[in-house]
Scaffold this active site. Structure first.
Site, PDB file in Angstrom:
ATOM      1  N   ARG A   1      -5.074   7.106  16.541  1.00 52.62           N
ATOM      2  CA  ARG A   1      -4.024   6.097  16.764  1.00 52.62           C
ATOM      3  C   ARG A   1      -3.933   5.725  18.245  1.00 52.62           C
ATOM      4  O   ARG A   1      -3.691   4.591  18.601  1.00 52.62           O
ATOM      5  CB  ARG A   1      -2.703   6.703  16.252  1.00 52.62           C
ATOM      6  CG  ARG A   1      -1.407   6.129  16.776  1.00 52.62           C
ATOM      7  CD  ARG A   1      -1.086   4.832  16.080  1.00 52.62           C
ATOM      8  NE  ARG A   1       0.235   4.338  16.411  1.00 52.62           N
ATOM      9  CZ  ARG A   1       0.562   3.800  17.578  1.00 52.62           C
ATOM     10  NH1 ARG A   1      -0.325   3.686  18.537  1.00 52.62           N
ATOM     11  NH2 ARG A   1       1.789   3.367  17.789  1.00 52.62           N
TER      12      ARG A   1
ATOM     13  N   ARG B   1      -4.138   8.426  11.540  1.00 57.01           N
ATOM     14  CA  ARG B   1      -4.804   7.133  11.485  1.00 57.01           C
ATOM     15  C   ARG B   1      -6.215   7.275  12.033  1.00 57.01           C
ATOM     16  O   ARG B   1      -6.422   7.939  13.050  1.00 57.01           O
ATOM     17  CB  ARG B   1      -4.021   6.128  12.325  1.00 57.01           C
ATOM     18  CG  ARG B   1      -4.470   4.705  12.134  1.00 57.01           C
ATOM     19  CD  ARG B   1      -3.494   3.744  12.783  1.00 57.01           C
ATOM     20  NE  ARG B   1      -3.856   2.374  12.506  1.00 57.01           N
ATOM     21  CZ  ARG B   1      -3.014   1.348  12.564  1.00 57.01           C
ATOM     22  NH1 ARG B   1      -1.752   1.553  12.879  1.00 57.01           N
ATOM     23  NH2 ARG B   1      -3.410   0.136  12.309  1.00 57.01           N
TER      24      ARG B   1
ATOM     25  N   ASP C   1       0.847  -1.205   0.000  1.00 56.98           N
ATOM     26  CA  ASP C   1       0.000   0.000   0.000  1.00 56.98           C
ATOM     27  C   ASP C   1       0.870   1.238   0.000  1.00 56.98           C
ATOM     28  O   ASP C   1       1.973   1.209   0.557  1.00 56.98           O
ATOM     29  CB  ASP C   1      -0.751   0.086   1.350  1.00 56.98           C
ATOM     30  CG  ASP C   1      -2.054  -0.660   1.387  1.00 56.98           C
ATOM     31  OD1 ASP C   1      -2.600  -0.958   0.323  1.00 56.98           O
ATOM     32  OD2 ASP C   1      -2.523  -0.923   2.523  1.00 56.98           O
TER      33      ASP C   1
ATOM     34  N   GLU D   1      -6.366   6.100   6.720  1.00 57.92           N
ATOM     35  CA  GLU D   1      -5.587   7.292   7.051  1.00 57.92           C
ATOM     36  C   GLU D   1      -6.336   8.498   6.493  1.00 57.92           C
ATOM     37  O   GLU D   1      -6.785   8.476   5.335  1.00 57.92           O
ATOM     38  CB  GLU D   1      -4.202   7.143   6.406  1.00 57.92           C
ATOM     39  CG  GLU D   1      -3.164   8.100   6.895  1.00 57.92           C
ATOM     40  CD  GLU D   1      -2.421   7.654   8.165  1.00 57.92           C
ATOM     41  OE1 GLU D   1      -2.768   6.615   8.775  1.00 57.92           O
ATOM     42  OE2 GLU D   1      -1.500   8.388   8.562  1.00 57.92           O
TER      43      GLU D   1
ATOM     44  N   PHE E   1      -7.662   1.173   4.531  1.00 53.78           N
ATOM     45  CA  PHE E   1      -6.768   0.030   4.273  1.00 53.78           C
ATOM     46  C   PHE E   1      -7.151  -1.242   5.021  1.00 53.78           C
ATOM     47  O   PHE E   1      -6.513  -2.266   4.850  1.00 53.78           O
ATOM     48  CB  PHE E   1      -5.295   0.396   4.513  1.00 53.78           C
ATOM     49  CG  PHE E   1      -4.989   1.002   5.868  1.00 53.78           C
ATOM     50  CD1 PHE E   1      -4.950   0.211   7.000  1.00 53.78           C
ATOM     51  CD2 PHE E   1      -4.715   2.355   5.986  1.00 53.78           C
ATOM     52  CE1 PHE E   1      -4.646   0.762   8.234  1.00 53.78           C
ATOM     53  CE2 PHE E   1      -4.412   2.925   7.220  1.00 53.78           C
ATOM     54  CZ  PHE E   1      -4.379   2.119   8.350  1.00 53.78           C
TER      55      PHE E   1
ATOM     56  N   ARG F   1       2.786  -5.362  17.329  1.00 55.84           N
ATOM     57  CA  ARG F   1       3.687  -5.013  16.245  1.00 55.84           C
ATOM     58  C   ARG F   1       4.306  -6.309  15.743  1.00 55.84           C
ATOM     59  O   ARG F   1       4.915  -7.031  16.515  1.00 55.84           O
ATOM     60  CB  ARG F   1       4.779  -4.077  16.787  1.00 55.84           C
ATOM     61  CG  ARG F   1       5.588  -3.391  15.716  1.00 55.84           C
ATOM     62  CD  ARG F   1       6.632  -2.499  16.338  1.00 55.84           C
ATOM     63  NE  ARG F   1       6.098  -1.372  17.077  1.00 55.84           N
ATOM     64  CZ  ARG F   1       5.570  -0.281  16.519  1.00 55.84           C
ATOM     65  NH1 ARG F   1       5.496  -0.173  15.211  1.00 55.84           N
ATOM     66  NH2 ARG F   1       5.123   0.689  17.271  1.00 55.84           N
TER      67      ARG F   1
ATOM     68  N   LYS G   1       7.005  -1.501   7.421  1.00 53.73           N
ATOM     69  CA  LYS G   1       6.984  -0.149   6.855  1.00 53.73           C
ATOM     70  C   LYS G   1       8.307   0.156   6.161  1.00 53.73           C
ATOM     71  O   LYS G   1       9.378  -0.197   6.646  1.00 53.73           O
ATOM     72  CB  LYS G   1       6.644   0.889   7.923  1.00 53.73           C
ATOM     73  CG  LYS G   1       7.427   0.847   9.191  1.00 53.73           C
ATOM     74  CD  LYS G   1       6.749   1.729  10.243  1.00 53.73           C
ATOM     75  CE  LYS G   1       7.441   1.608  11.577  1.00 53.73           C
ATOM     76  NZ  LYS G   1       6.673   2.183  12.681  1.00 53.73           N
TER      77      LYS G   1
ATOM     78  N   LYS H   1       1.992   4.418   1.823  1.00 47.47           N
ATOM     79  CA  LYS H   1       1.950   4.778   3.236  1.00 47.47           C
ATOM     80  C   LYS H   1       1.692   6.276   3.312  1.00 47.47           C
ATOM     81  O   LYS H   1       2.548   7.083   2.983  1.00 47.47           O
ATOM     82  CB  LYS H   1       3.270   4.429   3.924  1.00 47.47           C
ATOM     83  CG  LYS H   1       3.254   4.724   5.399  1.00 47.47           C
ATOM     84  CD  LYS H   1       4.540   4.293   6.055  1.00 47.47           C
ATOM     85  CE  LYS H   1       4.468   4.435   7.550  1.00 47.47           C
ATOM     86  NZ  LYS H   1       3.986   5.748   7.994  1.00 47.47           N
TER      87      LYS H   1
HETATM   88  P1  ATP Z   1       3.578   3.014  14.607  1.00 48.49           P
HETATM   89  O1  ATP Z   1       2.164   3.390  14.329  1.00 48.49           O
HETATM   90  O2  ATP Z   1       4.030   1.809  13.846  1.00 48.49           O
HETATM   91  O3  ATP Z   1       3.944   3.013  16.048  1.00 48.49           O
HETATM   92  P2  ATP Z   1       4.236   5.612  13.835  1.00 48.49           P
HETATM   93  O4  ATP Z   1       2.957   6.086  14.382  1.00 48.49           O
HETATM   94  O5  ATP Z   1       5.494   6.285  14.221  1.00 48.49           O
HETATM   95  O6  ATP Z   1       4.479   4.094  14.036  1.00 48.49           O
HETATM   96  P3  ATP Z   1       4.893   5.040  11.239  1.00 48.49           P
HETATM   97  O7  ATP Z   1       6.057   4.301  11.779  1.00 48.49           O
HETATM   98  O8  ATP Z   1       5.244   6.130  10.325  1.00 48.49           O
HETATM   99  O9  ATP Z   1       4.021   5.668  12.318  1.00 48.49           O
HETATM  100  O10 ATP Z   1       3.912   3.981  10.500  1.00 48.49           O
HETATM  101  C1  ATP Z   1       2.714   3.439  10.899  1.00 48.49           C
HETATM  102  C2  ATP Z   1       1.517   4.325  10.562  1.00 48.49           C
HETATM  103  O11 ATP Z   1       1.383   4.514   9.162  1.00 48.49           O
HETATM  104  C3  ATP Z   1       0.180   3.721  10.922  1.00 48.49           C
HETATM  105  O12 ATP Z   1      -0.096   3.864  12.277  1.00 48.49           O
HETATM  106  C4  ATP Z   1      -0.798   4.477  10.023  1.00 48.49           C
HETATM  107  O13 ATP Z   1      -1.244   5.630  10.693  1.00 48.49           O
HETATM  108  C5  ATP Z   1       0.059   4.943   8.867  1.00 48.49           C
HETATM  109  N1  ATP Z   1      -0.352   4.419   7.559  1.00 48.49           N
HETATM  110  C6  ATP Z   1      -0.394   5.152   6.428  1.00 48.49           C
HETATM  111  N2  ATP Z   1      -0.762   4.428   5.383  1.00 48.49           N
HETATM  112  C7  ATP Z   1      -0.993   3.173   5.827  1.00 48.49           C
HETATM  113  C8  ATP Z   1      -1.413   1.966   5.203  1.00 48.49           C
HETATM  114  N3  ATP Z   1      -1.648   1.884   3.906  1.00 48.49           N
HETATM  115  N4  ATP Z   1      -1.527   0.862   5.988  1.00 48.49           N
HETATM  116  C9  ATP Z   1      -1.281   0.915   7.315  1.00 48.49           C
HETATM  117  N5  ATP Z   1      -0.885   2.041   7.958  1.00 48.49           N
HETATM  118  C10 ATP Z   1      -0.735   3.155   7.230  1.00 48.49           C
END
Ligand code: ATP
Length: 598
Positions: free
Chosen positions: A280, A265, A258, A310, A350, A427, A433, A260
């Site tokens: 989130r 979120r 996908d 998102e 998603f 996780r 990612k 990102k």
């Molecule tokens: P995490 O949520 O893994 O603790 P984080 O909040 O720092 O980490 P990232 O590490 O940048 O964020 O990546 C995860 C986040 O990416 C998800 O929580 C979601 O909000 C976002 N995201 C964006 N696009 C997608 C997608 N297609 N599928 C899943 N998550 C996505």
């Protein structure tokens, strides 16, 4: 149930520092709790009236009015209370002393009627709810009057904990993890039931609800628990890697990939006529997105469902993606309808976790996506995340560059194997990612919790200018220090931080903080910051993963603040285990480089 029982346990819990003992004592409290109030007791021990996601107000009585209420209840003068408060630094203790003095003098003078009868949990809780929910003109006086009434009736120990509760300083140091362990002991007979209860909690992030199900229907009911629209699901999280080949290997060489998106979120629930949006960190953000509510109600078919996506800001003219910071206007604007026009958003869905009574979290991703596509009428406002199926590294890289060129932050690789379930609250390697590089040895930023602050010297004298940051260790339910960060803040950010620290500072270390360093002030773990650094090293000053190394713990070298992460709660911070894994993969990189040079 007598409120005294809870007050006695608070008194015990406060004196315990060992996690095992804390859990056992809490389990004991649950055993002694009446069935009908178990959910309330669970919320109260966490210093809340209800889970955060309900969006209902918390108490909201300032110290000044708390002092007024104590004064009315004990007949002590406000100045006297203020003076004692300055001496003791704890209004709860002040209330305790005053109540005890009144009682002692009543006993001495045979005025038995002055002795407080004590409260029941039900009346204390109901009155606290009245205090929290009374609004508008005259509400301040109503709040003070109700609280004074409660304090008058309370025993000294009850008064102490009521005051601390209202003041938001319960100090018993109980996190969700400890509650889960205690529930497993009380209702399952041992800690080996924890995974079962945790699974239920991941699907319904409401500890009070889980405790109620356990009390009413036992451990068997917990085994078959499903998500419930209206109660958020703890989000599934991705692992991180920086080498595309390694990513493909982890995915067994086939994955759904996908875009990102860099937005907020959103977990969207529909239950009959109600639509809720959770962030989130599972806060109720529905009121910030009335436009999203409308898209969901118009374009997704069904009576009851839970979907995830998102929300991203888009340019009102061109429809192109805009920086995620623009969503902040939605939080600030008092007139949300203006914000909708000025800062419009798109939704990229998603996942689907629940549909018309059926639990989709247990189904593999391809089935979830197929269903999601079948219930959504896509248009220019609400879409399925742009995606392809990838079976080799070149295709992955190509799609990654395409995503970045269109303004995405990178891509998300997702397993499509038979066991690719929605792993709520954890996780794992089912999602990986792949983000833009940050020009640093550290492959990714880390999100750390502020636990202490130091005064600056010279020009910055008298101001807090460096900050003790910690990672979360969920096994021990503590925050372990990782670095002291002083760079990367703008002057404005530093000024704002002074105020926040004044609100969050405490005279002693928070019971859930593990630190060798002693900052000038301790801070209640609450703020999460995104931090980047040069590398991860071992340092004798820090406690992260210190049991793994002889010479100290893991620490981030040359840390730099990037931004606050208000969407994360302290328990969502980077875990000590993740830092350990980042350290190991960094060592591996160094090894690879060395062998290349040989
Ligand atoms: P995490 O949520 O893994 O603790 P984080 O909040 O720092 O980490 P990232 O590490 O940048 O964020 O990546 C995860 C986040 O990416 C998800 O929580 C979601 O909000 C976002 N995201 C964006 N696009 C997608 C997608 N297609 N599928 C899943 N998550 C996505």
């Amino acid at each position: 149930m007598e409120f005294k029982v809870i007050a006695d346990y608070f008194d015990k819990l406060e004196k315990i520092s060992s996690r095992i003992q804390l859990t056992a004592t809490l389990a004991d409290l649950f055993k002694n709790t009446d069935k009908t109030v178990i959910d309330k007791v669970v919320y109260l021990i966490q210093g809340k009236l209800w889970p955060d996601f309900t969006g209902q107000p918390e108490i909201g009585i300032g110290e000044k009015f708390l002092i007024k209420a104590i004064s009315i209840a004990t007949s002590a003068k406000e100045e006297e209370i203020e003076k004692e408060f300055k001496n003791l630094g704890d209004l709860g203790q002040v209330a305790f002393n005053l109540k005890q003095n009144t009682q002692n003098s009543s006993i001495l003078s045979y005025f038995g009627s002055q002795i407080s009868q004590g409260l029941t949990v039900e009346e204390a809780y109901d009155d606290l709810v009245k205090i929290a929910t009374s609004q508008g003109e005259g509400s301040r006086d109503i709040k003070i009057r109700i609280l004074a009434g409660l304090l008058k009736k309370a025993t000294p120990l009850e008064a102490k904990y009521l005051v601390r509760f209202v003041d938001g300083r319960l100090r018993v140091g109980i996190g969700d993890a400890t509650v889960l362990d205690a529930l497993a002991i009380t209702f399952g007979g041992g800690q080996n039931f924890r995974p079962l209860i945790e699974r239920a909690y991941n699907l319904r992030a409401d500890l009070g609800n889980i405790a109620k199900v356990l009390v009413e229907n036992g451990i068997e009911a917990i085994k078959t628990i499903k998500p419930q629209p209206g109660i958020p699901i703890r989000p599934m999280l991705a692992e991180r890697l920086s080498d595309p080949q390694e990513m493909m290997e982890k995915m067994n060489n086939i994955a759904l990939v996908d875009y990102k998106y860099d937005g907020e979120r959103a977990q969207i629930h529909k239950s009959k006529d109600n639509i809720f949006i959770f962030s989130r960190r599972l806060e109720n953000i529905t009121s910030q997105y009335p436009d999203v509510v409308e898209y969901v109600s118009n374009f997704i078919r069904g009576e009851e469902f839970i979907v995830e996506g998102e929300v991203i800001p888009v340019d009102p003219e061109s429809g192109e993606m805009r920086p995620f910071q623009e969503l902040m206007h939605r939080k600030r604007k008092s007139d949300i309808h203006e914000a909708i026009k000025e800062y419009p958003v798109n939704v990229f869905l998603f996942d689907l976790m629940y549909y018309e009574g059926e639990d989709y979290t247990v189904k593999p991703l391809p089935e979830r996506r197929k269903k999601l596509e079948s219930i959504l009428s896509q248009n220019d406002k609400i879409h399925i995340a742009t995606h392809i199926i990838v079976d080799n590294t070149d295709k992955l890289k190509e799609f990654f560059y395409q995503a970045i060129s269109e303004g995405a932050e990178g891509v998300m690789l997702k397993s499509i194997s038979n066991d690719s379930i929605y792993q709520a609250g954890s996780r794992g390697w089912l999602w990986i990612k792949f983000k833009r590089d940050y020009q640093s040895e550290m492959a990714d930023t880390v999100d750390l919790v502020l636990v202490g602050a130091f005064y600056g010297k010279g020009k910055k004298g008298g101001k807090y200018s460096s900050f003790l940051m910690a990672a979360y260790n969920p096994d021990k339910d503590v925050f372990e220090t990782v670095c002291k960060v002083a760079s990367g803040f703008t002057d404005e950010e530093l000024d704002n931080l002074q105020k926040k620290i004044e609100e969050l500072k405490r005279s002693d270390k928070h019971p859930r903080v593990d630190s060798e360093m002693i900052p000038d002030v301790w801070v209640t773990p609450s703020l999460v910051a995104e931090i980047i650094g040069a590398e991860i090293t071992i340092s004798p000053l820090h406690t992260c993963c210190k049991d793994n190394y002889e010479k100290g713990g893991l620490s981030v070298r040359f840390p730099r603040f990037i931004r606050w992460r208000p969407d994360k709660s302290p328990e969502d911070a980077t875990t000590s285990k993740e830092i350990y894994e980042m350290y190991n993969s960094q060592l591996k990189k160094i090894d690879d480089k060395t062998s290349e040079n040989i």
